[in-house]
Design a protein around this motif. Structure first.
Motif, PDB file in Angstrom:
ATOM      1  N   ILE A   1       0.830  -1.195   0.000  1.00  0.00           N
ATOM      2  CA  ILE A   1       0.000   0.000   0.000  1.00  0.00           C
ATOM      3  C   ILE A   1       0.865   1.246   0.000  1.00  0.00           C
ATOM      4  O   ILE A   1       0.534   2.218  -0.651  1.00  0.00           O
ATOM      5  N   ASN A  36     -10.123   5.188  -4.196  1.00  0.00           N
ATOM      6  CA  ASN A  36      -9.683   4.071  -3.357  1.00  0.00           C
ATOM      7  C   ASN A  36      -9.211   4.530  -1.980  1.00  0.00           C
ATOM      8  O   ASN A  36      -8.512   3.788  -1.288  1.00  0.00           O
ATOM      9  N   THR A  39      -9.398   2.196   1.267  1.00  0.00           N
ATOM     10  CA  THR A  39      -8.454   1.078   1.198  1.00  0.00           C
ATOM     11  C   THR A  39      -7.025   1.554   1.376  1.00  0.00           C
ATOM     12  O   THR A  39      -6.236   0.935   2.099  1.00  0.00           O
ATOM     13  N   SER A  42      -6.370   2.672   5.107  1.00  0.00           N
ATOM     14  CA  SER A  42      -6.843   1.775   6.172  1.00  0.00           C
ATOM     15  C   SER A  42      -5.723   1.267   7.082  1.00  0.00           C
ATOM     16  O   SER A  42      -5.957   1.060   8.269  1.00  0.00           O
TER      17      SER A  42
END
Length: 93
Positions: A1, A36, A39, A42
């Motif tokens: 990420i 997004n 996500t 997070s």
């Protein structure tokens, strides 16, 4: 990420690349980031979330001639989640 999260330094130096349509994209990358958002942030620590928002804000600030994004719509989408959280806090006060 973390690779998907632009650092502030990158956002400042390359902001136009994030807000203009590139040849291999369907939409400017900033739209993908905002779409997004839940996500992406997070697993981040609060200071990383703050840095993310600062970086996206820096990108939104680019006003070059090739920039055709709807800044108001992207900003509204970007701030929706924190605004909802703030509303819940205020409603509980």
């Amino acid at each position: 990420i973390w690779l998907a999260i632009p650092s502030l330094k990158i956002a400042m130096k390359c902001k136009r690349k994030f807000v203009t349509l590139q040849s291999d994209e369907n939409t400017p990358f900033i739209c993908e980031l905002v779409d997004n958002l839940p996500t992406i942030i997070s697993d981040l620590e609060p200071h990383q979330v703050q840095s993310f928002y600062e970086s996206v804000g820096c990108m939104l600030n680019d006003k070059g001639p090739a920039v055709s994004i709807d800044r108001s719509a992207i900003l509204a989408k970007l701030m929706d989640m924190p605004n909802r959280t703030w509303r819940v806090i205020m409603d509980q006060a």
